[in-house]
Motif scaffolding. Structure first.
Motif, PDB file in Angstrom:
ATOM      1  N   GLU A 112      -0.052  -2.402  -6.508  1.00 41.29           N
ATOM      2  CA  GLU A 112       1.329  -1.969  -6.375  1.00 41.29           C
ATOM      3  C   GLU A 112       1.336  -0.563  -5.814  1.00 41.29           C
ATOM      4  OE1 GLU A 112       4.168  -2.176  -5.621  1.00 41.29           O
ATOM      5  OE2 GLU A 112       5.533  -2.390  -7.316  1.00 41.29           O
ATOM      6  N   SER A 148      11.001   1.263 -12.561  1.00 36.64           N
ATOM      7  CA  SER A 148      11.060   0.849 -11.161  1.00 36.64           C
ATOM      8  C   SER A 148      11.845   1.837 -10.311  1.00 36.64           C
ATOM      9  CB  SER A 148      11.709  -0.533 -11.058  1.00 36.64           C
ATOM     10  OG  SER A 148      13.054  -0.493 -11.498  1.00 36.64           O
ATOM     11  N   THR A 220      10.948  -5.818 -10.392  1.00 34.42           N
ATOM     12  CA  THR A 220       9.586  -6.337 -10.297  1.00 34.42           C
ATOM     13  C   THR A 220       9.136  -6.241  -8.855  1.00 34.42           C
ATOM     14  OG1 THR A 220       8.161  -8.172 -10.979  1.00 34.42           O
ATOM     15  CG2 THR A 220      10.210  -8.745  -9.843  1.00 34.42           C
ATOM     16  N   SER A 221       7.868  -6.451  -8.600  1.00 35.19           N
ATOM     17  CA  SER A 221       7.344  -6.239  -7.251  1.00 35.19           C
ATOM     18  C   SER A 221       7.221  -7.520  -6.432  1.00 35.19           C
ATOM     19  CB  SER A 221       5.981  -5.546  -7.321  1.00 35.19           C
ATOM     20  OG  SER A 221       5.126  -6.213  -8.212  1.00 35.19           O
ATOM     21  N   HIS A 230       4.037  -9.144 -11.133  1.00 34.98           N
ATOM     22  CA  HIS A 230       3.691  -7.731 -10.930  1.00 34.98           C
ATOM     23  C   HIS A 230       2.177  -7.618 -10.839  1.00 34.98           C
ATOM     24  CE1 HIS A 230       3.677  -3.366 -11.383  1.00 34.98           C
ATOM     25  NE2 HIS A 230       4.972  -3.405 -11.154  1.00 34.98           N
TER      26      HIS A 230
END
Length: 306
Positions: A112, A148, A220-221, A230
């Motif tokens: 990330e 986030s 979330t990614s 994630h």
């Protein structure tokens, strides 16, 4: 002055924040995050110590998105082996990802991107999403905001709307709201992770589970096949605890996260009471949400709500 309660006083801000403390948001005198003053004046190349050299590399990767090993060798006046060691260290700390011949700040399924990099991505979409989310957060409520970059504009908007209790593991949110007179901030402690500018891990999750809030706003990614994911297991652990601590759960996720992959599953989209994305979400993704029975809303960029 606002009220900040620190829960988990044994929070560790140690080896995870060894590069660029100002950019990572490390707490400065008076409990506020140090402000970045831009790239420092260049020291004579080849005479930089490891810490200064690695900060220079991290700054360049985060500013440009990627850099080659040869460019760093020329700029820093050191050997390829030294650059490789620096990149290994920065990758371990979460500042960048090594690729063939260089390094990048872009995420993949295992990595990330750094909080500083993410904060400059999809800015208009994130602001529109948070403007829509603001209508859900009623004054007087206890609100959870995660670490986030997507949820950060929401935190900044709360002060103008009324009194709130904000529970968060994000150091940037803590610092943004610390001096707001109508905002009571409950800061979740734990181990500090500079790459996320947040407190993460088992102790943070345990603390989060001791609360009960009206609504949680999380992001979330990656979203794929009806589930969100994630790259960081310690982040998933805390996000799940934050979800469990809220009566209502809202996922804030811009269109670029759909179709991405990440290693760890966070939750099915159906576990959220509402998913807010932006108007650039492809039609096939909208159809998929509808077929799964997921309640969603699309925010329009440039639209502002009272």
């Amino acid at each position: 002055m606002g009220s900040v309660e620190s829960v988990g006083a044994t929070a560790s801000v140690g080896t995870t924040a060894s590069v660029g403390a100002a950019e990572s948001g490390a707490v400065a005198k008076g409990g506020r995050a140090a402000k970045s003053g831009g790239t420092p004046a260049a020291a004579p190349e080849g005479k930089l110590g490891p810490k200064e050299r690695r900060k220079r590399i991290a700054d360049r990767v985060l500013a440009e998105g990627q850099v080659s090993i040869e460019e760093l060798v020329q700029e820093l006046g050191v050997s390829q082996m030294t650059v490789h060691r620096d990149l290994d260290s920065l990758e371990h700390q979460g500042w960048l990802r090594k690729v063939r011949g260089g390094a990048t700040a872009a995420p993949n399924a295992l990595f990330e991107s750094n909080a500083r990099w993410r904060g400059n991505e999809q800015v208009a979409a994130k602001e529109a999403i948070c403007a829509a989310a603001l209508a859900i957060a009623e004054p007087g409520q206890a609100v959870i905001i995660d670490d986030s970059s997507t949820a950060l504009p929401l935190a900044r908007s709360l002060a103008s709307r009324g009194a709130y209790t904000v529970i968060t593991n994000s150091l940037q949110v803590i610092n943004e709201l610390a001096e707001e007179p109508d905002i009571r901030v409950i800061a979740l402690g734990g181990e500090y992770h500079a790459a996320f500018n947040a407190f993460l891990g088992m102790s943070t999750a345990d603390i989060a589970r001791s609360f009960r809030a009206d609504v949680a706003f999380l992001s979330t990614s990656a979203v794929d096949n009806g589930h969100c994911y994630h790259q960081a297991q310690e982040n998933v652990l805390v996000k799940r605890a934050l979800m469990a601590a809220a009566r209502r759960k809202v996922l804030l996720v811009d269109h670029s996260k759909f179709g991405r992959q990440a290693l760890y599953e966070l939750a099915p989209l159906a576990d959220f009471d509402l998913v807010i994305s932006d108007e650039q979400l492809p039609q096939e993704e909208r159809d998929a949400l509808q077929s799964l029975g997921v309640r969603y809303e699309l925010a329009t960029e440039g639209a502002h709500r009272a």
